[in-house]
Design a protein around this motif. Sequence first.
Motif, short mmCIF file in Angstrom:
data_model
loop_
_atom_site.label_atom_id
_atom_site.label_comp_id
_atom_site.label_asym_id
_atom_site.label_seq_id
_atom_site.Cartn_x
_atom_site.Cartn_y
_atom_site.Cartn_z
N LEU A 1 -83.42 -25.19 -7.31
CA LEU A 1 -84.13 -24.01 -7.78
C LEU A 1 -85.57 -24.37 -8.12
N SER A 2 -86.51 -23.57 -7.62
CA SER A 2 -87.92 -23.77 -7.97
C SER A 2 -88.41 -22.59 -8.78
N ALA A 3 -89.31 -22.85 -9.74
CA ALA A 3 -89.83 -21.80 -10.61
C ALA A 3 -90.73 -20.84 -9.85
N SER A 4 -91.35 -21.30 -8.77
CA SER A 4 -92.16 -20.43 -7.92
C SER A 4 -91.74 -20.64 -6.47
N THR A 5 -92.23 -19.78 -5.58
CA THR A 5 -91.85 -19.86 -4.17
C THR A 5 -93.10 -19.79 -3.30
N GLN A 6 -92.87 -19.85 -1.99
CA GLN A 6 -94.00 -19.83 -1.07
C GLN A 6 -94.78 -18.52 -1.10
N SER A 7 -94.22 -17.50 -1.72
CA SER A 7 -94.94 -16.23 -1.86
C SER A 7 -95.96 -16.27 -2.99
N ASP A 8 -95.90 -17.33 -3.81
CA ASP A 8 -96.84 -17.49 -4.92
C ASP A 8 -98.05 -18.31 -4.47
N ALA A 9 -99.22 -17.90 -4.94
CA ALA A 9 -100.44 -18.59 -4.57
C ALA A 9 -100.42 -20.03 -5.07
N GLY A 10 -100.85 -20.95 -4.23
CA GLY A 10 -100.94 -22.35 -4.63
C GLY A 10 -99.62 -23.09 -4.66
N PHE A 11 -98.57 -22.47 -4.13
CA PHE A 11 -97.24 -23.10 -4.17
C PHE A 11 -97.22 -24.39 -3.36
N ILE A 12 -96.68 -25.45 -3.98
CA ILE A 12 -96.44 -26.73 -3.31
C ILE A 12 -94.98 -27.09 -3.57
N ALA A 13 -94.19 -27.14 -2.53
CA ALA A 13 -92.75 -27.35 -2.69
C ALA A 13 -92.43 -28.76 -3.19
N ASP A 14 -91.60 -28.83 -4.23
CA ASP A 14 -91.00 -30.10 -4.62
C ASP A 14 -89.87 -30.40 -3.63
N MET A 15 -89.36 -31.62 -3.65
CA MET A 15 -88.36 -32.02 -2.67
C MET A 15 -87.24 -32.82 -3.32
#
Length: 228
Positions: A102-116
């Motif tokens: 689960l991520s607190a933000s998603t790709q729809s949020d500005a500046g999102f950088i996915a953790d892995m």
Amino acid sequence: MGHILVVIMMVVISSFARVEANMITNGDFANCQFLGWQTDTDGNVGSDADFSMVNQNGNCAAQIRADYDDTDVFFANTLYQSLHFTSAPDTGFLLRMELDALSASTQSDAGFIADMFFVAINDGQGHLMDGSGNAGFLLAPTEINGARSYDIAFWLSPLFAVSSNWYLDIQLLIGTDVNGLSDFSGSTLRIDNVSLTPFRQISAPSCMGILLLSGLVFARFLLSKRSD
């Protein structure tokens, strides 16, 4: 007839693997503790904010967090356990686990950088391996983008049983941009029902007999459908 087919197919699948003692300690985290497991935050043990237990209606699971304000991690949080392969079946071992990311933000949020996160076998010296003992991963680094659940299984070579000092690594990494900066939006990985069992196949004649029976029943089912 559909129920009969389901039962027969379950027999066929189960005949390929015989359930034996789990070689993972506290894989279901039933005691809500990290008994048998170790934690690592960038080379240190890590805090309660980085590693904790979650009790969901009496079912406990391990939880790893990263990139939150209260977490200590700068690079990676790793939950790991020493593996002791107690036998060496010809066909290897079956490793299973359930993961919730689960991520607190998603790709729809500005500046999102996915953790892995990833899953791998570690040789105790930092070399990561896949199920065949080659350099790589059991589950390659996977981006966390919103919420997703995984119920996964890995086959491990019987060659792991001829030597020691193997570890199971489950790691959560902070995603960064080209400048090495994260988006400071946290991610969570929950782990439960981890098991490692010897994997043995039944003899070829027995297997062929079961498959033949399944085919005959299925053929009869198709004929009955045509006559309706």
